[in-house]
Design an enzyme around this catalytic site. Structure first.
Site, PDB file in Angstrom:
ATOM      1  CD  GLU A 161      -2.813  -0.830   2.553  1.00  0.00           C
ATOM      2  OE1 GLU A 161      -3.433  -1.844   2.893  1.00  0.00           O
ATOM      3  OE2 GLU A 161      -2.813   0.226   3.203  1.00  0.00           O
ATOM      4  CB  CYS A 193       2.669   7.446   3.494  1.00  0.00           C
ATOM      5  SG  CYS A 193       2.921   6.207   4.760  1.00  0.00           S
ATOM      6  CB  CYS A 218       5.221  -5.456   9.550  1.00  0.00           C
ATOM      7  SG  CYS A 218       6.285  -4.696  10.804  1.00  0.00           S
ATOM      8  CB  CYS A 222       1.927  -2.943  16.305  1.00  0.00           C
ATOM      9  SG  CYS A 222       3.679  -2.484  16.252  1.00  0.00           S
ATOM     10  CB  CYS A 267      -0.488  -2.561  12.843  1.00  0.00           C
ATOM     11  SG  CYS A 267       0.178  -2.463  11.188  1.00  0.00           S
ATOM     12  CD  GLU A 292      11.050  -0.585  12.439  1.00  0.00           C
ATOM     13  OE1 GLU A 292      10.020  -0.196  13.008  1.00  0.00           O
ATOM     14  OE2 GLU A 292      12.002   0.190  12.188  1.00  0.00           O
ATOM     15  CB  SER A 340       7.720   6.262  11.074  1.00  0.00           C
ATOM     16  OG  SER A 340       7.001   5.801  12.186  1.00  0.00           O
ATOM     17  CG  LEU A 353       6.020   6.545  23.114  1.00  0.00           C
ATOM     18  CD1 LEU A 353       7.293   5.753  23.309  1.00  0.00           C
ATOM     19  CD2 LEU A 353       6.175   7.959  23.674  1.00  0.00           C
ATOM     20  CG  ASN A 362      -8.905   4.630  11.415  1.00  0.00           C
ATOM     21  OD1 ASN A 362      -9.662   5.563  11.208  1.00  0.00           O
ATOM     22  ND2 ASN A 362      -7.660   4.600  10.969  1.00  0.00           N
ATOM     23  CB  CYS A 402      -1.638   1.344   8.025  1.00  0.00           C
ATOM     24  SG  CYS A 402      -0.602   2.075   6.856  1.00  0.00           S
TER      25      CYS A 402
HETATM   26  S1  SF4 Z   1       2.582  -0.519  13.201  1.00  0.00           S
HETATM   27 FE1  SF4 Z   1       4.391  -0.499  11.883  1.00  0.00          FE
HETATM   28  S2  SF4 Z   1       5.915  -1.694  13.063  1.00  0.00           S
HETATM   29 FE2  SF4 Z   1       3.899  -2.172  13.951  1.00  0.00          FE
HETATM   30  S3  SF4 Z   1       3.191  -4.045  12.874  1.00  0.00           S
HETATM   31 FE3  SF4 Z   1       2.356  -2.254  11.779  1.00  0.00          FE
HETATM   32  S4  SF4 Z   1       3.843  -1.832  10.141  1.00  0.00           S
HETATM   33 FE4  SF4 Z   1       4.868  -3.126  11.682  1.00  0.00          FE
END
Ligand code: SF4
Length: 354
Positions: A94, A107, A114, A118, A121, A165, A196, A220, A295, A338
């Site tokens: 994306e 972006c 990834c 997180c 995400c 990342e 980032s 953070l 979101n 995202c």
């Molecule tokens: S927020 Fe960023 S570092 Fe965390 S899982 Fe999603 S893409 Fe990876």
């Protein structure tokens, strides 16, 4: 097999052309077509000879010409465009174009998927598939640049904040940024580039070692150890106070203020106490805070805090003289978290295979 020339440095392109018996100055002409005129098809490079164009076509590929835009979504305010791009190997990523008062920014993603997992995400759901190459990172920007070029506009900022990342694909990310910086490519100043990270300390130190004034952003999202480890498992390896210390060193050496991204999750990390703690950690630092109301992801128990709560959180930070803002909600209507477009694409492909 054809050689990929998108993102290839000029001197290497000159050598590759010389090996085919072409003149060195052709490399500069090709650079101009690719990066200034956004023409990715050799057949259209009209100042090259017919036989030369054919030879180039037979020997080289240009990645943006091979990328399929699988889906495009425009926000109703017209300020954000999200694209799902299919790479030649069938993976999808994306990319987002945003129109700000000061110009256009893109972006970009740094990895397919990834590994950071997180909790909020979608990109981290199934882990990382692979790193993106320099060409793939650049091509994300050029997919949009080609559209803007027709309106006499250009991308003037780039943020590496999409899926992946960046610090775990360091060489390709910074290789792409350094390439983009060149006047005969994107001519984008390092101060208009942001990387980032979720807090990979060795990456921050390596970035510092490059000595470029690229902006650093830290995801953070929590300042209580247990909660941060729950939301972002990376915290177990790199505890956030150490990440803040590394970021502060970066700020001191680069002269750039660090931005801390903080997703506001109702009843999780949005209390007065959280705001006070956040202010305590960042006080006297060269830091800005970007608050991002989440979101909602009901199945995970993530809800957006009420407006009053967001205001209250912000006012506590401001009372402590922190530079804090609530992210302008660009493209909220298309801004499913995202990575969700890609996740849906991967799922679709899986079911087609079965
Ligand atoms: S927020 Fe960023 S570092 Fe965390 S899982 Fe999603 S893409 Fe990876």
């Amino acid at each position: 097999m054809k050689t990929e020339i998108f993102g290839m440095p000029l001197h290497r392109l000159q050598t590759a052309l010389a090996e085919l018996g072409l003149k060195k100055f052709r490399a500069k002409q090709i650079f101009d077509w690719l990066y200034q005129k956004c023409v990715f098809d050799f057949a259209q490079m009209s100042n090259l000879g017919k036989a030369e164009r054919q030879l180039l076509q037979d020997c080289f590929s240009v990645l943006p010409a091979e990328i399929q835009i699988v889906r495009k979504m425009d926000s109703s305010d017209g300020l954000t465009r999200k694209a799902l791009l299919e790479l030649p190997d069938g993976n999808a990523i994306e990319t987002v174009l945003m129109h700000h008062d000061y110009g256009y920014s893109v972006c970009v993603s740094s990895q397919v998927g990834c590994d950071m997992h997180c909790a909020f995400c979608a990109s981290g759901l199934n882990g990382a598939v692979r790193n993106l190459t320099v060409a793939e990172i650049l091509a994300q920007l050029y997919v949009f640049q080609a559209q803007l070029h027709l309106q006499n506009e250009r991308v003037s900022r780039v943020v590496v904040m999409g899926s992946g990342e960046p610090m775990l694909n360091f060489d390709a990310v910074f290789g792409a940024l350094q390439f983009l910086h060149q006047p005969d490519v994107g001519n984008i100043g390092y101060r208009n580039m942001t990387v980032s990270t979720c807090g990979i300390i060795p990456g921050i130190k390596k970035m510092q070692g490059l000595g470029l004034p690229v902006n650093l952003a830290i995801s953070l999202h929590a300042v209580r150890n247990e909660l941060r480890s729950e939301l972002m498992p990376v915290n177990k390896g790199y505890p956030f106070p150490d990440v803040i210390a590394a970021a502060e060193e970066y700020a001191a050496s680069s002269g750039r203020q660090v931005t801390y991204e903080y997703i506001l999750l109702a009843d999780k990390n949005d209390s007065d106490r959280d705001a006070e703690l956040l202010a305590e950690y960042l006080r006297y630092k060269q830091a800005g805070v970007n608050l991002i109301p989440v979101n909602p992801v009901p199945e995970k128990g993530f809800f957006r805090p009420a407006e009053k709560r967001i205001e209250r959180f912000l006012s506590i930070l401001q009372r402590h003289r922190l530079h804090a803002t609530v992210r302008r909600e660009m493209g909220k209507d298309i801004n499913a978290a995202c990575g969700q477009l890609r996740a849906a694409f991967a799922k679709d492909n899986e079911s087609k295979k079965q």
